[in-house]
Design a protein around this motif. Structure first.
Motif, PDB file in Angstrom:
ATOM      1  N   ILE A 173       3.862   4.876  14.008  1.00 49.93           N
ATOM      2  CA  ILE A 173       3.036   5.164  12.834  1.00 49.93           C
ATOM      3  C   ILE A 173       1.588   5.282  13.298  1.00 49.93           C
ATOM      4  O   ILE A 173       1.054   4.354  13.895  1.00 49.93           O
ATOM      5  N   MET A 174       0.964   6.431  13.052  1.00 50.40           N
ATOM      6  CA  MET A 174      -0.413   6.652  13.461  1.00 50.40           C
ATOM      7  C   MET A 174      -1.375   6.072  12.418  1.00 50.40           C
ATOM      8  O   MET A 174      -1.075   6.035  11.218  1.00 50.40           O
ATOM      9  N   MET A 175      -2.557   5.632  12.898  1.00 52.43           N
ATOM     10  CA  MET A 175      -3.580   5.074  12.008  1.00 52.43           C
ATOM     11  C   MET A 175      -4.936   5.684  12.358  1.00 52.43           C
ATOM     12  O   MET A 175      -5.249   5.886  13.538  1.00 52.43           O
ATOM     13  N   SER A 176      -5.743   5.972  11.341  1.00 58.18           N
ATOM     14  CA  SER A 176      -7.096   6.471  11.596  1.00 58.18           C
ATOM     15  C   SER A 176      -7.892   6.494  10.306  1.00 58.18           C
ATOM     16  O   SER A 176      -7.327   6.632   9.221  1.00 58.18           O
ATOM     17  N   GLY A 177      -9.213   6.364  10.460  1.00 63.63           N
ATOM     18  CA  GLY A 177     -10.093   6.500   9.311  1.00 63.63           C
ATOM     19  C   GLY A 177     -10.843   7.811   9.319  1.00 63.63           C
ATOM     20  O   GLY A 177     -11.586   8.121   8.390  1.00 63.63           O
ATOM     21  N   HIS A 178     -10.660   8.621  10.367  1.00 65.67           N
ATOM     22  CA  HIS A 178     -11.442   9.855  10.494  1.00 65.67           C
ATOM     23  C   HIS A 178     -10.605  11.049  10.927  1.00 65.67           C
ATOM     24  O   HIS A 178     -11.144  12.084  11.275  1.00 65.67           O
ATOM     25  N   LEU A 200      -1.142   6.502   8.485  1.00 64.98           N
ATOM     26  CA  LEU A 200      -1.857   5.612   7.566  1.00 64.98           C
ATOM     27  C   LEU A 200      -3.356   5.821   7.723  1.00 64.98           C
ATOM     28  O   LEU A 200      -3.874   5.784   8.837  1.00 64.98           O
ATOM     29  N   GLU A 201      -4.023   6.041   6.604  1.00 65.77           N
ATOM     30  CA  GLU A 201      -5.466   6.238   6.631  1.00 65.77           C
ATOM     31  C   GLU A 201      -6.172   4.905   6.394  1.00 65.77           C
ATOM     32  O   GLU A 201      -5.827   4.153   5.482  1.00 65.77           O
ATOM     33  N   LYS A 202      -7.165   4.599   7.238  1.00 72.15           N
ATOM     34  CA  LYS A 202      -7.963   3.389   7.074  1.00 72.15           C
ATOM     35  C   LYS A 202      -9.024   3.600   5.990  1.00 72.15           C
ATOM     36  O   LYS A 202      -9.548   4.703   5.852  1.00 72.15           O
ATOM     37  N   PRO A 203      -9.375   2.539   5.269  1.00 67.24           N
ATOM     38  CA  PRO A 203      -8.799   1.183   5.315  1.00 67.24           C
ATOM     39  C   PRO A 203      -7.372   1.172   4.777  1.00 67.24           C
ATOM     40  O   PRO A 203      -7.085   1.826   3.780  1.00 67.24           O
ATOM     41  N   ILE A 204      -6.516   0.441   5.466  1.00 69.39           N
ATOM     42  CA  ILE A 204      -5.087   0.460   5.152  1.00 69.39           C
ATOM     43  C   ILE A 204      -4.775  -0.554   4.061  1.00 69.39           C
ATOM     44  O   ILE A 204      -5.037  -1.745   4.219  1.00 69.39           O
ATOM     45  N   ALA A 205      -4.211  -0.083   2.965  1.00 70.15           N
ATOM     46  CA  ALA A 205      -3.786  -0.974   1.887  1.00 70.15           C
ATOM     47  C   ALA A 205      -2.505  -1.689   2.316  1.00 70.15           C
ATOM     48  O   ALA A 205      -1.627  -1.078   2.931  1.00 70.15           O
ATOM     49  N   MET A 206      -2.395  -2.958   1.984  1.00 71.14           N
ATOM     50  CA  MET A 206      -1.257  -3.752   2.429  1.00 71.14           C
ATOM     51  C   MET A 206       0.057  -3.175   1.926  1.00 71.14           C
ATOM     52  O   MET A 206       1.056  -3.128   2.664  1.00 71.14           O
ATOM     53  N   GLN A 207       0.081  -2.708   0.677  1.00 75.93           N
ATOM     54  CA  GLN A 207       1.314  -2.159   0.114  1.00 75.93           C
ATOM     55  C   GLN A 207       1.776  -0.930   0.893  1.00 75.93           C
ATOM     56  O   GLN A 207       2.956  -0.775   1.195  1.00 75.93           O
ATOM     57  N   LYS A 208       0.833  -0.047   1.254  1.00 77.30           N
ATOM     58  CA  LYS A 208       1.181   1.150   2.015  1.00 77.30           C
ATOM     59  C   LYS A 208       1.647   0.779   3.422  1.00 77.30           C
ATOM     60  O   LYS A 208       2.569   1.389   3.968  1.00 77.30           O
ATOM     61  N   LEU A 244      -0.142   2.788  15.932  1.00 76.62           N
ATOM     62  CA  LEU A 244      -1.013   3.344  16.966  1.00 76.62           C
ATOM     63  C   LEU A 244      -2.259   3.994  16.372  1.00 76.62           C
ATOM     64  O   LEU A 244      -2.168   4.953  15.597  1.00 76.62           O
ATOM     65  N   ASP A 245      -3.414   3.470  16.759  1.00 77.49           N
ATOM     66  CA  ASP A 245      -4.687   4.040  16.316  1.00 77.49           C
ATOM     67  C   ASP A 245      -4.941   5.368  17.037  1.00 77.49           C
ATOM     68  O   ASP A 245      -4.573   5.543  18.203  1.00 77.49           O
ATOM     69  N   ILE A 246      -5.576   6.311  16.354  1.00 82.19           N
ATOM     70  CA  ILE A 246      -5.840   7.617  16.971  1.00 82.19           C
ATOM     71  C   ILE A 246      -7.071   7.564  17.861  1.00 82.19           C
ATOM     72  O   ILE A 246      -7.049   7.984  19.020  1.00 82.19           O
ATOM     73  N   TRP A 247      -8.177   7.039  17.343  1.00 80.12           N
ATOM     74  CA  TRP A 247      -9.423   7.066  18.102  1.00 80.12           C
ATOM     75  C   TRP A 247      -9.602   5.769  18.877  1.00 80.12           C
ATOM     76  O   TRP A 247      -9.840   4.710  18.309  1.00 80.12           O
TER      77      TRP A 247
END
Length: 230
Positions: free
Chosen positions: A78-83, A101-109, A51-54
């Protein structure tokens, strides 16, 4: 194979995550905003949600809170965001998110977070079908605490992963000061362990070098001292 819902307003992110997760053998549904995510959640049961935050209509934290209040937060999120700020990540964890997970998201993470989330989902399903059990020494009310208890356990797990010397923070101070103190100790620990190498610290912490330099200056971390110690 798991059923996974990816919610993000960026087409490129949705396509990338879908491709990676499909390659891992998962079934993936996509939503570009909170409205589509609500509709998908009503029509299907998911083992995991990214789920993206923004987002343009309703932000991800508000949607997470909406699901929690409605009693439909039955899957790991799992939350996702770059900011996002640390406060936002903490709030999402308090509501019920299991990871960030912080963007840009690494595939391994990404794959590691998904694996952990699906393991938790499987464990929750097994626990739901088994009789309630209270470990010795714990009050019976713990069983009924739900996401609140899980958040406390999650916080304890994070704390246990910190070096012992960093667990004795003075918490009797304003949140911003406590947070800055933790972040400074966190980065100083990684700088010392990596011998002052900014490249390796950036890789370890998942930050871009320019962002890392700016963060260290903001926290007052002495880069010269860490290089000498290294």
């Amino acid at each position: 194979m798991a059923n996974i819902l990816v919610v993000d307003d960026e087409l490129g992110i949705r396509d990338l995550l879908s491709e990676i997760l499909n390659d891992e053998g998962h079934s993936v549904d996509l939503a570009e905003n909170a409205m589509q995510a609500r509709n998908a959640r009503q029509s299907s049961n998911y083992d995991l949600v990214l789920l993206d935050i923004w987002m343009p209509d309703t932000d991800g934290v508000s949607l997470l809170k909406e699901w929690a209040m409605a009693g439909t937060l039955s899957m790991p999120v799992i939350m996702m965001s770059g900011h996002a700020t640390i406060d936002t990540a903490v709030e999402a964890t308090r509501i019920g998110a299991i990871s960030f997970l912080e963007k840009p998201i690494a595939m391994q993470k990404l794959l590691k977070a998904v694996e952990q989330g699906l393991a938790r989902s499987s464990g929750a399903q097994q626990a739901a079908s088994a009789p309630a059990h209270v470990p010795a020494g714990l009050p019976s009310g713990v069983v009924a605490m739900g996401n609140g208890a899980q958040s406390v356990v999650h916080a304890i797990e994070i704390a246990e992963q910190l070096p012992v010397s960093h667990q004795g923070f003075n918490l009797d101070r304003p949140l911003r000061e406590a947070r800055d103190g933790f972040e400074k100790a966190y980065f100083e620990f990684h700088l010392a362990r990596e011998g002052g190498s900014m490249t390796r610290v950036a890789e370890k912490t998942g930050l871009e070098r320019t962002h890392l330099y700016r963060k260290l200056r903001q926290l007052g971390v002495d880069l010269g001292r860490n290089k000498r110690n290294g």
